[in-house]
Design an enzyme around this catalytic site. Sequence first.
Site, short mmCIF file in Angstrom:
data_model
loop_
_atom_site.label_atom_id
_atom_site.label_comp_id
_atom_site.label_asym_id
_atom_site.label_seq_id
_atom_site.Cartn_x
_atom_site.Cartn_y
_atom_site.Cartn_z
N GLU A 39 160.30 -46.40 90.38
CA GLU A 39 159.63 -46.06 91.63
C GLU A 39 158.73 -47.19 92.13
O GLU A 39 157.62 -46.98 92.59
CB GLU A 39 158.83 -44.76 91.46
CG GLU A 39 159.70 -43.57 91.10
CD GLU A 39 158.92 -42.27 90.96
OE1 GLU A 39 159.44 -41.23 91.36
OE2 GLU A 39 157.79 -42.32 90.44
N ASP A 47 163.11 -34.37 87.44
CA ASP A 47 161.68 -34.64 87.62
C ASP A 47 160.86 -33.36 87.59
O ASP A 47 160.36 -32.90 88.62
CB ASP A 47 161.43 -35.39 88.93
CG ASP A 47 160.00 -35.88 89.07
OD1 ASP A 47 159.27 -35.85 88.08
OD2 ASP A 47 159.62 -36.29 90.18
N GLU A 50 153.11 -29.65 89.91
CA GLU A 50 153.58 -30.41 91.06
C GLU A 50 154.67 -29.67 91.83
O GLU A 50 154.65 -29.63 93.06
CB GLU A 50 154.11 -31.77 90.59
CG GLU A 50 154.65 -32.64 91.71
CD GLU A 50 155.13 -33.99 91.23
OE1 GLU A 50 155.65 -34.76 92.06
OE2 GLU A 50 154.99 -34.29 90.01
#
Length: 704
Positions: free
Chosen positions: A296, A370, A398
Amino acid sequence: MKKYLLILILATINHLSFADDGSRLWLKYDLIKNVQQREQFSKHTKFISVSNFKNEIISKASDELKTGIEGLLGKKASIILEAKNQTGGIILEVSNHQTLTQNLADGSFAIFAKGGNIVISSKTEVGVLYGSFELLRKIQTLQSLTNISIISSPKIKIRMLNHWDNANGTVERGYAGSSIWKWNELPFRIDPRYIAYARANASIGINATSINNVNASSRFLTAEYLEKIKAVADVLRPYGIKVFISVNFRSPRTLGGLKTSDPLDPEVHKWWNEKTKEIHQYIPDFGGYLVKANSEGEPGPQDYGRTHADGANMLAEAMKPFSGIVIWRAFVYNADPNGDRFKEGFEQFKPLDGKFDPKVIVQVKNGPIDFMPREPFHPMFGGFSNTPLAMEFQITQEYLGQSTHLTYLAPMFKECLDTDTYAKGKGSEVSKVIDGSLYNNQNSLMAGVANTGSDANWCGHPFNQANWYAFGRLAWDYTLSSEQIAKEWIGMTLTNDEKSKMQINDIMQKSLPTYISYTYPLGLHHMMGEGHHYGPEPWLSKAGRLDWTSVYYHRADSVGLGFDRTGKLSNALNLYSKQINDSWGNPDKCNLNYLLWFHHIPWNKKLSTGNTLWEELCYRYYNGVNQVKDLQEKWETVENQIDSETFQSVKGRLKIQEKEAIWWRDACVLYFKEYTKMPIPSSLTPPNRTLEDVKKITEIYHLR
């Protein structure tokens, strides 16, 4: 008039004194209400005998016992040097007692009755501390101490919280306020919450913390920040907690002024060697480095044509003179529009299996994408026999409703840990891979991305505390059931009323399936709002990269739904064992929870439930909303047994959860309906808004 005013003021003060802001977490040593129970516990806790007052860890253990006993039992607890002929007390001892074999891991402890006393024994001081917290847990949850006999040993060597905290006080994926680390105040002021943090972690056996974000700033390696980190490490050390630092791979250039950060460059080697020595001058027991590289946008060894092993081994060489280790994250993926992000970590690391230095442990997320609400276990756990692999769970929610949705995560952690990889035949569970037993690895690690923040209750949603607690308990002993952990947490945090405990435990166990039902049923994944990862956005088709979109994953079309990973679109399923392939590879046999992870299923295909895919999808979305209403009803029944502030906080959040469950349901059902051209089943009431109406809600969130 003054008299009535005084009564009102006193009533208000009395009410406020009992309000619970959640700051004590599960270490609430409130007076046990039942007098007979207090008397029973008092028989065993008349004094605390300590053989070494000067040892910091033993001192923390005896102080905790004293505080706990005085709060829970309402009586003074004296700390003495030697019990002599006294009985009815607690004896803390560091010894090689016969109950503690040589095979038990560091931190193991025994608690047993002897000579009219309760003995907490360990070969190490930190084991005595863990045993002291275990004894207090027994009292908090009203378990008898008569003839107590416990031997407890950690199954994972390093039990770590990963903080994604930044130098500016923000927390990436933090939903409970700003960072708990006050960098602008350190090292001159030690916030009392550091001690509270250390106590909470020690109480559940967590013995390591990486103090800063994996998207790391080189600033944390400067002398200015090493002095600050030292101050935190000094607070955590007496509680058996070591500090790790997340490092930026480009630091030799940004801090050292070198022209390169190439891991094979001698000057780069020298820089890291000197920096590691410098860190140990501040923190002699430094735990080691945590590295996110070539992921990333983060820099890494691939920037110089080198491998992950080249980068990790360079840092391991710098750590050779010391006890610390290097943790190298396997969360990597390329921006390949024709690829499958599911496979990236495996394919990049598999050629390197066996090439990492013994001081390196590779940290792997529980699933291949993820931290989705439900993922199949990462294929790396079944395919690496020569490299120690660490588990990385996400405690912060998240993708799980953040701070507004009640979602108890122990069942998710357990689902992954208990799954058989068949790497060495039946009985090769993920847990045996990460504890080192399957391949005789010396190092073992379980990490959890922390959900702590500056909010008074640390974690935002009151029930999010349970996920921190559950992570620590499972890192210590992954054989514990999610039900047992929930009951412990409820008894220590909310209430010991049996009827209420049963209701709350039922809420907790049903919360994850409920969340999955109204968000990601049947193996759907990665359809959340872009960037903020909150709320639904299944129509997302444009982002910074294709594998950040929703359409990349659900592959909805006029035929059906799901990502075919059996070989037609991707061969990711072949990364697993034959037994896993046989189980998940056949859509008629595949666990429905993983169905759309591996198969593109026609809308009209009949599933094992007797419904078509489209019908089953609708029923699950609607049932998810109904289940939230059921959670609300159950929560209402415990009002009289719960602190009013906590009760109202959860009650309000459950209302938000219901509203947002309907948002998820309407968004996904209306969106997928456009592909199916089929009506919503007649037994269900169609949404009272259009897809465009729902999209406008999502647009508002992008303005945040």
